[in-house]
Scaffold this motif. Structure first.
Motif: not given
Length: 613
Positions: A62-63, A104-111, A115-118
């Motif tokens: 996964k990822e 799953a590149t786009d999903q991983v980068l968004i996540q 997480e960075e923003n959070q």
């Protein structure tokens, strides 16, 4: 993506379009993974494939990151995948590995960005000098930052739900929470100030603001906001209030929105209002209702433009009396030019205002008196000029005739001396009439002690009796409304009506019975303002006397009131031309006015304006 690898070397025997597109530009069929994508060696992809081939145990990733020349441009980049390695069997024998997966590149980068923003938000929240907070849709707390915990000394787990409200001092708690629930009910801006006790037991003043936040589907999620320490500001306000309380005049403060939040004791002593009745805009209930609009127009202008406020208005005292005040206020701003609050005073100026109004009224009265005196002086000068003209012309004319015919009589050869004596007698009668009329005119004076209540109906009845013969002779009719009773000089009122009605009868048309109509009305303020002799503060009656006589050209509407000025010859109409001049003098003596409108062959209407009070 699907790919089948067969044989001990795991040669590619099938690659669906999605899998082939991932390795666009590379030959996959017939090649092992190492031959097709050598840069993936050592990253775990190949080891997992051989392990599944040898053990027959599926593997799931996964990822999973893979660094390769994915764009076939010589540049190594990272992509992320979710995939499963399954053993590929034929008749129970493992002959290869089947790969199922997707990128799953786009999903991983968004996540990861989320997480960075959070993390950044959590870092900011933890080091923020102000309190940050969030609630769910019912107002229950879901988040407070470390600053609030440091202020209150209450652990995070005890702040959840309604726990945060227990940190507020009891006197402010219900009000603060009620405001939040009220804001939630309408999803409006939330504002409140309140006190808490810090971990050292000290009172801290806080100011909280919040706005609604919404979920991804657009539904209301709750409130998010901040809370700042305003203790120093409150202490400064208290110092200011202490100073304002010591002032002998009304003093007050208002928030940036213009709502009053403090009034010193002078206000309550003056108006009798309570604090609850005065706060916000309640103080305006002491103003006359018809002045509120103008006062708030000025106040709202100052609020909008952040400029000094000044307005005069009356406030109702506790005993019901209204007194004039002048209100002034200045905005107290911060370094960003934001208004923190308004500081104002209201000073009683009733005595000065009243005195000023009295002085202004006195000046107006004096100006009016001077204007009237100037008019009187001009009128007197005009009368002197008219008398001079009479002395040099009208009175000399009969004297010249008397002298001329007397000289003829002294001649012994004069023929028919009786005719000359008759002419001398006529000239003497003419002179006597002129002198009598001058005496009548000059005797019209304004004696204050001669004024009394005069019923104009009785005056008219007496005049009609005096003119009974000519009324009967001409078959005239006089129609009159009920006339008022005014304060006047009785004899002069009789002279006024006598001359006006006599003129109407005298200047009637041949073979048409004269008709005189007399009516009365209240004089409008516009008409009063047209004549400087009239006082705008007084009320007047306008009495109109209309006839159906010969009339005259409008060019002569002023001339007819000049002494001894005639529009017709003596042979046609008798008289000396003094009647209307006398009427004008009577009107002026009574503080009134007279004017005329006329149309040739249709008749004339004389308007007499007389004081009603």
């Amino acid at each position: 993506m699907i790919c089948i690898l067969e044989g001990p070397e795991l040669k590619c025997t099938l690659s669906n379009p999605l899998f082939s597109k991932l390795f666009d530009g590379r030959q996959l069929i017939g090649k092992s993974p190492l031959e097709a994508v050598p840069e993936l060696e050592g990253q775990g992809f190949f080891d997992g494939l051989y392990q599944v081939y040898e053990t027959g145990v599926p593997a799931q990733f996964k990822e999973f990151p893979g660094v390769a020349d994915w764009n076939n441009d010589g540049q190594l980049t990272t992509k992320y995948f979710n995939f499963i390695y399954n053993p590929y069997t034929v008749e129970g024998k493992i002959i290869g590995v089947i790969i199922f997966g997707f990128e799953a590149t786009d999903q991983v980068l968004i996540q990861r960005k989320s997480e960075e923003n959070q993390l950044v938000l959590e870092t900011i929240a933890s080091v923020s000098p102000v309190t940050l907070w969030m609630t769910e849709e019912h107002g229950h707390n879901t988040f407070v930052n470390q600053t609030w915990i440091d202020w209150t000394g209450v652990p995070l787990e005890q702040q959840a739900g309604e726990g945060w409200a227990r940190c507020i001092v009891e006197e402010d708690r219900a009000r603060t929470y009620s405001r939040l629930l009220s804001a939630i009910s309408t999803q409006a801006l939330y504002e409140s100030d309140f006190r808490i006790r810090n971990r050292r037991g000290e009172l801290i003043w806080c100011y909280a603001t919040g706005r609604p936040w919404y979920k991804s589907d657009g539904s209301f999620g709750g409130y998010a906001g901040s809370c700042i320490d305003i203790t120093e500001r409150k202490q400064e306000e208290q110092r200011i209030k202490s100073m304002l309380e010591a002032l002998p005049i009304v003093a007050w403060t208002a928030g940036p929105d213009g709502q009053l939040n403090y009034l010193n004791s002078r206000w309550y002593e003056y108006t009798g209002q309570t604090r609850e009745e005065s706060m916000g805009r309640g103080w305006a209930n002491t103003m006359p209702p018809d002045t509120e609009e103008e006062v708030f127009k000025k106040w709202n202008y100052s609020l909008e433009h952040k400029v000094q406020y000044e307005a005069e208005s009356m406030y109702r005292r506790y005993d019901g009396m209204y007194r004039w005040h002048i209100a002034r206020a200045v905005p107290i701003k911060n370094e960003k030019d934001e208004v923190l609050y308004w500081l104002g005073t209201s000073t009683d100026i009733h005595d000065q205002k009243t005195l000023s109004q009295q002085l202004e009224q006195s000046v107006q009265e004096r100006t009016r008196e001077l204007t009237k005196a100037n008019i009187d002086l001009k009128r007197s000068n005009d009368e002197l000029e008219q008398f001079a003209y009479i002395a040099s012309h009208d009175l000399k004319e009969p004297i010249r005739k008397i002298q001329f015919f007397s000289d003829l009589l002294q001649n012994p050869d004069t023929i028919n001396p009786e005719s000359y004596l008759k002419k001398i007698h006529e000239a003497t009668g003419r002179m006597k009439a002129l002198i009598d009329d001058l005496l009548d005119y000059s005797s019209v004076r304004k004696w204050e002690n001669s004024f009394r209540k005069v019923d104009l109906n009785k005056v008219l009845a007496a005049v009609k009796e005096d003119l009974e013969l000519i009324i009967t002779e001409k078959g005239a009719s006089i129609v009159c409304e009920d006339l008022p009773t005014i304060k006047a000089i009785p004899l002069q009122m009789r002279q006024l009506f006598y001359n006006l009605i006599n003129n109407a009868l005298k200047y009637s048309k041949d073979n048409i019975p004269p008709r005189v109509t007399i009516s009365v009305s209240n004089t409008c303020s516009t008409s009063i303002g047209e004549y400087p002799y009239l006082n705008p503060k007084h009320s007047y009656y306008t009495i109109s006397i209309e006839d159906n006589g010969i009339g005259f050209d409008t060019r002569y509407t002023e001339k007819v009131f000049t002494i001894f000025k005639r529009l017709h010859s003596r042979d046609t109409y008798s008289g000396t031309g003094i009647g209307l001049a006398l009427c004008k003098k009577v009107a002026h003596n009574h503080g009134g006015e007279i004017y005329v409108s006329s149309i040739p062959d249709l008749g004339s209407t004389f308007y007499v304006i007389l004081p009603a009070d």
